[in-house]
Design a protein around this motif. Structure first.
Motif, PDB file in Angstrom:
ATOM      1  N   LEU A   1       0.771  -1.240  -0.060  1.00 27.93           N
ATOM      2  CA  LEU A   1       0.115  -0.105   0.042  1.00 27.93           C
ATOM      3  C   LEU A   1       0.723   1.235   0.039  1.00 27.93           C
ATOM      4  CD1 LEU A   1      -2.679  -1.040   2.637  1.00 27.93           C
ATOM      5  CD2 LEU A   1      -2.898  -1.049   0.083  1.00 27.93           C
ATOM      6  N   ARG A   2       2.030   1.199   0.912  1.00 29.78           N
ATOM      7  CA  ARG A   2       2.758   2.439   0.865  1.00 29.78           C
ATOM      8  C   ARG A   2       3.602   2.671  -0.437  1.00 29.78           C
ATOM      9  NH1 ARG A   2       8.189   2.562   1.310  1.00 29.78           N
ATOM     10  NH2 ARG A   2       8.266   0.401   1.949  1.00 29.78           N
ATOM     11  N   GLU A   3       4.111   1.589  -1.112  1.00 30.08           N
ATOM     12  CA  GLU A   3       4.650   1.830  -2.457  1.00 30.08           C
ATOM     13  C   GLU A   3       3.944   2.081  -3.468  1.00 30.08           C
ATOM     14  OE1 GLU A   3       7.047  -1.578  -3.026  1.00 30.08           O
ATOM     15  OE2 GLU A   3       8.621  -0.915  -1.609  1.00 30.08           O
ATOM     16  N   ARG A   4       2.473   1.802  -3.379  1.00 34.19           N
ATOM     17  CA  ARG A   4       1.513   2.274  -4.453  1.00 34.19           C
ATOM     18  C   ARG A   4       1.202   3.525  -4.470  1.00 34.19           C
ATOM     19  NH1 ARG A   4      -4.070  -0.888  -3.987  1.00 34.19           N
ATOM     20  NH2 ARG A   4      -4.658   0.741  -2.279  1.00 34.19           N
ATOM     21  N   ARG A   5       1.254   4.209  -3.175  1.00 27.91           N
ATOM     22  CA  ARG A   5       1.253   5.637  -3.116  1.00 27.91           C
ATOM     23  C   ARG A   5       2.599   6.270  -3.445  1.00 27.91           C
ATOM     24  NH1 ARG A   5      -2.445   9.578  -1.012  1.00 27.91           N
ATOM     25  NH2 ARG A   5      -4.250   8.372  -0.111  1.00 27.91           N
ATOM     26  N   GLY A   6       3.618   5.667  -3.458  1.00 27.81           N
ATOM     27  CA  GLY A   6       4.921   6.167  -4.148  1.00 27.81           C
ATOM     28  C   GLY A   6       5.597   6.952  -3.074  1.00 27.81           C
ATOM     29  N   TRP A   7       5.216   6.379  -1.537  1.00 25.59           N
ATOM     30  CA  TRP A   7       5.855   7.053  -0.368  1.00 25.59           C
ATOM     31  C   TRP A   7       7.038   6.169   0.233  1.00 25.59           C
ATOM     32  CZ3 TRP A   7       0.895   7.931   2.957  1.00 25.59           C
ATOM     33  CH2 TRP A   7       0.384   9.076   2.407  1.00 25.59           C
ATOM     34  N   THR A   8       7.843   6.755   0.935  1.00 29.21           N
ATOM     35  CA  THR A   8       8.907   6.098   1.421  1.00 29.21           C
ATOM     36  C   THR A   8       8.542   5.690   2.863  1.00 29.21           C
ATOM     37  OG1 THR A   8       9.974   8.298   2.485  1.00 29.21           O
ATOM     38  CG2 THR A   8      10.765   7.316   0.426  1.00 29.21           C
ATOM     39  N   GLN A   9       9.352   5.054   3.762  1.00 30.96           N
ATOM     40  CA  GLN A   9       8.646   4.747   4.970  1.00 30.96           C
ATOM     41  C   GLN A   9       8.897   6.169   5.864  1.00 30.96           C
ATOM     42  OE1 GLN A   9      11.393   1.800   6.341  1.00 30.96           O
ATOM     43  NE2 GLN A   9      10.325   0.086   5.573  1.00 30.96           N
ATOM     44  N   ASP A  10       9.759   6.974   5.558  1.00 26.19           N
ATOM     45  CA  ASP A  10       9.756   8.373   6.312  1.00 26.19           C
ATOM     46  C   ASP A  10       8.376   9.026   5.947  1.00 26.19           C
ATOM     47  OD1 ASP A  10      12.193   7.942   7.566  1.00 26.19           O
ATOM     48  OD2 ASP A  10      13.323   8.833   5.777  1.00 26.19           O
ATOM     49  N   GLU A  11       7.977   8.867   4.707  1.00 25.45           N
ATOM     50  CA  GLU A  11       6.973   9.629   4.509  1.00 25.45           C
ATOM     51  C   GLU A  11       5.804   9.330   4.852  1.00 25.45           C
ATOM     52  OE1 GLU A  11       8.118  11.773   0.056  1.00 25.45           O
ATOM     53  OE2 GLU A  11       7.781   9.541   0.227  1.00 25.45           O
ATOM     54  N   LEU A  12       5.595   7.890   5.129  1.00 24.67           N
ATOM     55  CA  LEU A  12       4.321   7.447   5.809  1.00 24.67           C
ATOM     56  C   LEU A  12       4.378   7.727   7.246  1.00 24.67           C
ATOM     57  CD1 LEU A  12       1.696   5.585   5.983  1.00 24.67           C
ATOM     58  CD2 LEU A  12       3.343   3.612   5.956  1.00 24.67           C
ATOM     59  N   ALA A  13       5.649   7.592   7.912  1.00 26.90           N
ATOM     60  CA  ALA A  13       5.599   7.841   9.452  1.00 26.90           C
ATOM     61  C   ALA A  13       5.119   9.307   9.574  1.00 26.90           C
ATOM     62  CB  ALA A  13       7.143   7.827   9.776  1.00 26.90           C
ATOM     63  N   ALA A  14       5.685  10.139   8.608  1.00 26.38           N
ATOM     64  CA  ALA A  14       5.188  11.533   8.810  1.00 26.38           C
ATOM     65  C   ALA A  14       3.608  11.869   8.691  1.00 26.38           C
ATOM     66  CB  ALA A  14       5.688  12.523   7.856  1.00 26.38           C
ATOM     67  N   GLN A  15       2.945  11.073   8.263  1.00 27.20           N
ATOM     68  CA  GLN A  15       1.346  11.206   7.900  1.00 27.20           C
ATOM     69  C   GLN A  15       0.849  10.470   9.094  1.00 27.20           C
ATOM     70  OE1 GLN A  15      -0.389  12.502   5.634  1.00 27.20           O
ATOM     71  NE2 GLN A  15       1.743  13.520   4.562  1.00 27.20           N
ATOM     72  N   THR A  16       1.530   9.562   9.805  1.00 21.58           N
ATOM     73  CA  THR A  16       1.045   8.739  10.890  1.00 21.58           C
ATOM     74  C   THR A  16       1.031   9.240  12.425  1.00 21.58           C
ATOM     75  OG1 THR A  16       2.572   7.003  10.678  1.00 21.58           O
ATOM     76  CG2 THR A  16       0.575   6.851   9.549  1.00 21.58           C
ATOM     77  N   GLY A  17       2.396   9.689  12.630  1.00 17.31           N
ATOM     78  CA  GLY A  17       2.717  10.007  13.972  1.00 17.31           C
ATOM     79  C   GLY A  17       3.660   9.074  14.462  1.00 17.31           C
ATOM     80  N   TYR A  18       3.942   7.925  13.542  1.00 19.57           N
ATOM     81  CA  TYR A  18       4.953   7.100  14.050  1.00 19.57           C
ATOM     82  C   TYR A  18       6.312   7.351  13.518  1.00 19.57           C
ATOM     83  CZ  TYR A  18       0.985   4.291  15.938  1.00 19.57           C
ATOM     84  OH  TYR A  18      -0.294   3.939  16.641  1.00 19.57           O
ATOM     85  N   SER A  19       7.354   6.714  14.095  1.00 24.10           N
ATOM     86  CA  SER A  19       8.661   7.059  13.465  1.00 24.10           C
ATOM     87  C   SER A  19       8.834   6.227  12.319  1.00 24.10           C
ATOM     88  CB  SER A  19       9.670   6.373  14.592  1.00 24.10           C
ATOM     89  OG  SER A  19       9.535   5.120  15.005  1.00 24.10           O
ATOM     90  N   SER A  20       9.702   6.372  11.456  1.00 23.48           N
ATOM     91  CA  SER A  20      10.019   5.544  10.410  1.00 23.48           C
ATOM     92  C   SER A  20      10.628   4.315  10.692  1.00 23.48           C
ATOM     93  CB  SER A  20      10.997   6.138   9.409  1.00 23.48           C
ATOM     94  OG  SER A  20      12.405   6.189  10.249  1.00 23.48           O
ATOM     95  N   GLN A  21      11.233   3.906  12.140  1.00 27.63           N
ATOM     96  CA  GLN A  21      11.773   2.791  12.381  1.00 27.63           C
ATOM     97  C   GLN A  21      10.516   1.880  12.921  1.00 27.63           C
ATOM     98  OE1 GLN A  21      12.884   5.691  13.418  1.00 27.63           O
ATOM     99  NE2 GLN A  21      14.967   5.765  13.141  1.00 27.63           N
ATOM    100  N   HIS A  22       9.443   2.493  13.367  1.00 23.10           N
ATOM    101  CA  HIS A  22       8.297   1.795  13.786  1.00 23.10           C
ATOM    102  C   HIS A  22       7.769   1.186  12.514  1.00 23.10           C
ATOM    103  CE1 HIS A  22       4.869   0.696  16.475  1.00 23.10           C
ATOM    104  NE2 HIS A  22       4.223   0.668  15.311  1.00 23.10           N
TER     105      HIS A  22
END
Length: 279
Positions: A24-45
């Motif tokens: 789902l993340r890659e379908r959006r073209g997002w990195t883990q950092d970008e998804l983390a920024a949208q959710t309030g969780y860390s990229s490590q999480h």
């Protein structure tokens, strides 16, 4: 892409969840950092969930669904989390339980077995173990069912508990489950329940025959805003209903059922009679 770890969704539910999240993340073209920024969780999480090093949680699933636009869809991460968490339960039941925990009034009708909210741990375990012996679930799933039931019961013990109205077919108290000691304790639990200020217990005796309006279990919830939710089920499927006309029809049937039942005093007397008749 050098650090991209290969995923193996076939390794288990947690791995399948992580692979779905990455897809789902890659379908959006997002990195883990970008998804983390949208959710309030860390990229490590995010990384740890994707690679199955951390289990997914309901709050994370909901936040990710909102960010990815998958809330309420077939791709929903919350839906997948529910399948992982409650995989041994009927479809529709986890959704119902979410409403149950917020209800101010709960009406139940059950046939054949004591309603879950009134079951002792030993009675519930005996039922779950019978499914294991038949091969329909694993022992781990059986234990999860009992633990989940304990969670539901605990959620109803609060400062202002909901009103709980229970109608049981006579078969519920006469069908032996788990042996005489288990049934004796279970029937004693029913008598104790009837003494609570927020309870109502009635038995639908065999004598009412065709006047009993339901042949399958029915659950009716009244929420704080006075809206109502109904839950019914077959052997293989559970259904949550919020459409007003359908719920109103079930409520009418429930009132008709109560009118045919024994009073609470007579119901408790029947329970005690059955209990004392056991060896």
């Amino acid at each position: 892409m050098v650090n991209r770890k290969e995923l193996h969704p076939e390794d288990g539910p947690r791995a399948a969840y992580g692979a779905h999240l990455r897809r789902l993340r890659e379908r959006r073209g997002w990195t883990q950092d970008e998804l983390a920024a949208q959710t309030g969780y860390s990229s490590q999480h995010v990384s740890a969930v994707e690679t199955a090093r951390k289990p997914p949680t309901l709050p994370f699933s909901r936040e990710a669904d909102q960010a990815l636009g998958t809330a309420g869809t077939a791709d929903s991460l919350e839906r997948l989390w529910n399948e992982i968490r409650y995989g041994s339960l009927l479809e529709g039941f986890p959704e119902y339980v979410g409403y149950e925990g917020r209800a101010v009034e709960i009406r139940l009708f059950q046939v054949g077995i004591i309603p879950g909210l009134l079951q002792t741990a030993e009675y519930a375990q005996a039922l779950a173990n019978s499914h294991v012996r038949r091969g329909s679930i694993t022992q781990q799933q059986a234990d999860e069912r009992v633990a989940f039931l304990t969670e539901r019961q605990a959620a109803l013990v609060k400062d202002r508990p909901p009103m709980l109205l229970v109608v049981m077919d006579e078969s519920c108290i006469r069908r032996p489950v788990g042996g005489s000691a288990v049934m004796n304790a279970q029937l004693e639990r029913l008598a104790e329940f009837a003494e609570l200020p927020n309870s109502m217990l009635q038995v639908a005796p065999y004598e009412i025959g065709e006047r009993r309006p339901f042949d399958l279990p029915v659950n009716l919830l009244t929420l704080a805003d006075r809206s109502m939710v109904a839950y019914t089920e077959t052997h293989a499927q559970g259904y949550v209903e919020r459409e007003r006309t359908a719920v109103a029809s079930l409520l009418t049937g429930y009132h008709q059922l109560q009118a045919e039942c024994l009073s609470q005093a007579d119901s408790v007397a029947m329970v005690e009679k059955v209990r004392k008749g056991m060896p």
